[in-house]
Design an enzyme around this catalytic site. Structure first.
Site, PDB file in Angstrom:
ATOM      1  N   ASP A 252      -1.276 -73.447 -25.722  1.00  0.00           N
ATOM      2  CA  ASP A 252       0.410 -74.062 -25.121  1.00  0.00           C
ATOM      3  C   ASP A 252       0.075 -73.263 -23.055  1.00  0.00           C
ATOM      4  O   ASP A 252       0.385 -73.615 -22.629  1.00  0.00           O
ATOM      5  CB  ASP A 252       1.232 -73.173 -25.930  1.00  0.00           C
ATOM      6  CG  ASP A 252       2.535 -74.299 -25.241  1.00  0.00           C
ATOM      7  OD1 ASP A 252       1.927 -74.784 -25.586  1.00  0.00           O
ATOM      8  OD2 ASP A 252       3.663 -74.052 -25.512  1.00  0.00           O
TER       9      ASP A 252
ATOM     10  N   ASP B 138       1.058 -58.362 -18.724  1.00  0.00           N
ATOM     11  CA  ASP B 138       2.409 -58.577 -19.218  1.00  0.00           C
ATOM     12  C   ASP B 138       3.056 -59.054 -18.511  1.00  0.00           C
ATOM     13  O   ASP B 138       2.533 -58.832 -16.816  1.00  0.00           O
ATOM     14  CB  ASP B 138       3.427 -56.509 -19.405  1.00  0.00           C
ATOM     15  CG  ASP B 138       4.803 -57.100 -19.175  1.00  0.00           C
ATOM     16  OD1 ASP B 138       5.348 -57.524 -18.437  1.00  0.00           O
ATOM     17  OD2 ASP B 138       4.916 -55.749 -20.078  1.00  0.00           O
ATOM     18  N   HIS B 139       3.128 -60.394 -18.324  1.00  0.00           N
ATOM     19  CA  HIS B 139       3.342 -61.420 -17.594  1.00  0.00           C
ATOM     20  C   HIS B 139       5.291 -60.816 -16.381  1.00  0.00           C
ATOM     21  O   HIS B 139       5.162 -61.689 -15.615  1.00  0.00           O
ATOM     22  CB  HIS B 139       3.732 -63.048 -17.955  1.00  0.00           C
ATOM     23  CG  HIS B 139       5.292 -63.341 -18.446  1.00  0.00           C
ATOM     24  ND1 HIS B 139       5.124 -62.664 -19.640  1.00  0.00           N
ATOM     25  CD2 HIS B 139       6.140 -63.826 -17.858  1.00  0.00           C
ATOM     26  CE1 HIS B 139       6.982 -63.605 -20.203  1.00  0.00           C
ATOM     27  NE2 HIS B 139       7.150 -64.002 -18.991  1.00  0.00           N
TER      28      HIS B 139
ATOM     29  N   HIS C 258       7.843 -56.044 -22.016  1.00  0.00           N
ATOM     30  CA  HIS C 258       7.986 -55.944 -20.977  1.00  0.00           C
ATOM     31  C   HIS C 258       9.529 -55.120 -20.317  1.00  0.00           C
ATOM     32  O   HIS C 258       9.554 -54.788 -19.288  1.00  0.00           O
ATOM     33  CB  HIS C 258       9.147 -57.409 -20.816  1.00  0.00           C
ATOM     34  CG  HIS C 258       8.691 -58.235 -21.146  1.00  0.00           C
ATOM     35  ND1 HIS C 258       6.986 -58.875 -20.467  1.00  0.00           N
ATOM     36  CD2 HIS C 258       8.564 -59.736 -21.955  1.00  0.00           C
ATOM     37  CE1 HIS C 258       6.108 -59.534 -20.912  1.00  0.00           C
ATOM     38  NE2 HIS C 258       7.358 -60.097 -22.039  1.00  0.00           N
TER      39      HIS C 258
HETATM   40  C1  BG6 Z   1       7.527 -63.906 -23.920  1.00  0.00           C
HETATM   41  C2  BG6 Z   1       8.378 -63.752 -25.068  1.00  0.00           C
HETATM   42  O1  BG6 Z   1       6.493 -62.862 -23.776  1.00  0.00           O
HETATM   43  O2  BG6 Z   1       9.003 -63.969 -22.263  1.00  0.00           O
HETATM   44  C3  BG6 Z   1       9.413 -64.837 -25.660  1.00  0.00           C
HETATM   45  O3  BG6 Z   1       7.763 -63.589 -26.149  1.00  0.00           O
HETATM   46  C4  BG6 Z   1      10.507 -64.846 -23.811  1.00  0.00           C
HETATM   47  O4  BG6 Z   1      10.121 -65.154 -26.413  1.00  0.00           O
HETATM   48  C5  BG6 Z   1       9.627 -64.524 -22.706  1.00  0.00           C
HETATM   49  O5  BG6 Z   1      10.992 -66.270 -23.890  1.00  0.00           O
HETATM   50  C6  BG6 Z   1      10.515 -64.268 -21.220  1.00  0.00           C
HETATM   51  O6  BG6 Z   1       9.569 -64.513 -20.741  1.00  0.00           O
HETATM   52  P1  BG6 Z   1      10.529 -65.078 -18.671  1.00  0.00           P
HETATM   53  O7  BG6 Z   1       9.188 -65.065 -17.754  1.00  0.00           O
HETATM   54  O8  BG6 Z   1      11.117 -66.647 -19.490  1.00  0.00           O
HETATM   55  O9  BG6 Z   1      11.482 -64.720 -18.646  1.00  0.00           O
END
Ligand code: BG6
Length: 481
Positions: A14, A178-179, A241
């Site tokens: 995905d 860590d996005h 995060h």
């Molecule tokens: C992910 C989590 O790392 O970050 C998810 O595993 C979460 O549960 C997501 O929904 C949130 O990311 P963003 O970029 O939509 O705030």
């Protein structure tokens, strides 16, 4: 930018479809991919190169932020090859090495290799061991490893995982994604403050009352109960995060730092994060779980009714905490963090609340604290709340000064992070020390969970979370913004 090979483990998954292929395409459109790049996608099922390229194209059409251009699509797709791969069989790696080398020779590119692990955590160990055993990592150019979260599930498993990776890659070669660190506002915070001395002067310890970091989501557990019911908000969002945002905010707000010191300074901050002993967890932490409710007037079910969730689950879908940073720059300034699923809106933001003068309150009726709000997503903006007097009366009312930029069609986090990894810049990846210290901070809270020392507060879907989280701030005469 040097020519290179990208080996993508989990290319039919995905993340690859939704994020990685679109990120690569947008980098390509911006001229931010090396002139010659070999991209090898790995998956278990057999598909031909052509079928794989069609899959990539389909992903671009569905998820790319910019539309696909017929004029350059064939050239972009020609960089992709597919390899049917079983991570548990040593022979797979030998054959993979042959393919990688064959493509390097065909394209006449150096042996620079970027390995991207977008796979189940249980496969990381076997993959890194075999990368080494097969000789894939004994190349003449550079080698780098990008690894997705979760990075362990507690301090012990995180250390074990790191030890494993370090047998094949050095710390400098490991890029822990860590996005949240790839979000454009997070990446530009430092330069924004440097470019605006006005903002810089506001971010003064003497003026700040508290800092609040919120990452709220509207979605529920979706189809991920299998993972989420074990992880909970604490592992899914807080350990990575939220603590990364704490480090980033604490790092940039009071003092501007040379960029190359970023990671060392972040480590300093996380080291200064005061541990909350498990016996005191209930005084500083609120955990919650969503119940049925409405999201934008549409009824939704509670967490325990979700598919795949145990009807007696005590898993947290909400987490809030009061943090203290024992660092001279943050002495006496609390940080409040919260995150939750099925909340009233999707928003990630950092709010700096300034001290409020309550002198001669009759003349200052209607005033409220000045706020600096850095909205990270879904929109990017910076705004400052000030008090203005209503022309016709004696009352003040708060007014927002909005420094928003047009955030439409911004690069996505994965684009920025992939580009950094291609360049070899690890500033916006989590260093092992940051990860280890984050887990150390989390550990006593996990123990408090296990020993039932922290109540689980139900909250209605579509609300702002449990009341206990409001009470946490009221104890300090503050409120969530
Ligand atoms: C992910 C989590 O790392 O970050 C998810 O595993 C979460 O549960 C997501 O929904 C949130 O990311 P963003 O970029 O939509 O705030």
């Amino acid at each position: 930018m040097e020519d290179m090979t990208l080996v993508l483990f989990g290319a039919t998954g995905d993340l690859a479809q939704r994020k990685l292929f679109p990120a690569l395409y947008n980098l390509y459109l911006d001229g931010k991919l090396p002139a010659k790049v070999s991209i090898i996608g790995l998956g278990r099922k057999y598909i031909s190169d052509e079928a794989f390229q069609s899959k990539v194209e389909k992903a671009l059409r569905a998820y790319s932020r910019r539309s696909v251009q017929a004029s350059n699509l064939p050239d972009f797709l020609s960089k992709f090859r597919y390899f049917t791969f079983d991570a548990t069989i040593a022979e797979s790696y030998e054959k993979l090495l042959e393919l990688v080398e064959r493509r390097e020779n065909e394209l006449e590119i150096p042996q620079n290799r970027l390995f991207y692990l977008s796979v189940a955590p249980s496969l990381v160990d076997v993959i890194t061991t075999n990368l080494h055993a097969s000789g894939l990592d004994q190349n003449e150019g550079w080698k780098r490893l990008i690894i997705e979260k979760p990075f362990g599930s507690n301090i012990k498993t995180a250390r074990r995982l790191n030890d494993k990776l370090r047998q094949t890659f050095s710390e400098e070669e490991i890029y822990r994604i860590d996005h949240y660190l790839g979000k454009p506002m997070v990446q530009s915070l430092n330069t924004l403050i440097l470019a605006n001395p006005v903002l810089d002067s506001l971010l003064d310890q003497k003026l700040i009352s508290n800092v609040q970091i919120t990452a709220s989501e509207v979605v529920g557990v979706e189809t991920r109960a299998d993972y989420y019911d074990k992880a909970g908000a604490i592992r899914d969002m807080v350990q990575n995060h939220l603590l990364q945002l704490v480090m980033t905010a604490a790092l940039y707000l009071p003092e501007n730092l040379a960029e190359n010191k970023t990671r060392a300074k972040k480590t300093e901050i996380i080291k200064s994060l005061r541990l909350i002993p498990k016996e005191e967890a209930h005084q500083h932490v609120v955990r919650g779980q969503y119940e049925a409710g409405e999201i934008h007037d549409v009824p939704v079910i509670g967490y325990k009714e979700e598919q795949g969730v145990d009807a007696s689950s005590k898993n947290d879908t909400y987490f809030a905490a009061r943090l203290a940073i024992d660092h001279p720059a943050w002495e006496g300034i609390p940080f409040y963090i919260r995150t939750g699923k099925r909340m009233d809106k999707k928003s990630t933001q950092i709010v700096v609340e300034f001290k409020h003068k309550m002198v001669d309150s009759t003349k200052l009726q209607g005033t409220s604290p000045n706020l600096l709000v850095l909205e990270i997503s879904p929109n990017e903006s910076i705004s400052l709340r000030v008090n203005l007097k209503e022309p016709s009366g004696s009352q003040f009312k708060p007014v927002w000064i909005d420094f928003s930029t047009n955030s439409e069609n911004q690069p996505e986090a994965y684009e920025l992070l992939l580009f950094d990894a291609i360049l070899g810049d690890s500033t916006f990846f989590a260093h092992w020390k940051e990860v280890e210290l984050s887990w150390e901070w989390i550990e006593p809270l996990l123990e408090a969970y296990q020993e039932d020392l922290l109540p689980l507060h139900p909250y209605r879907s579509g609300s702002t979370g449990p009341e206990a989280a409001d009470e946490l701030l009221q104890e300090d005469q503050h409120k969530w913004w």
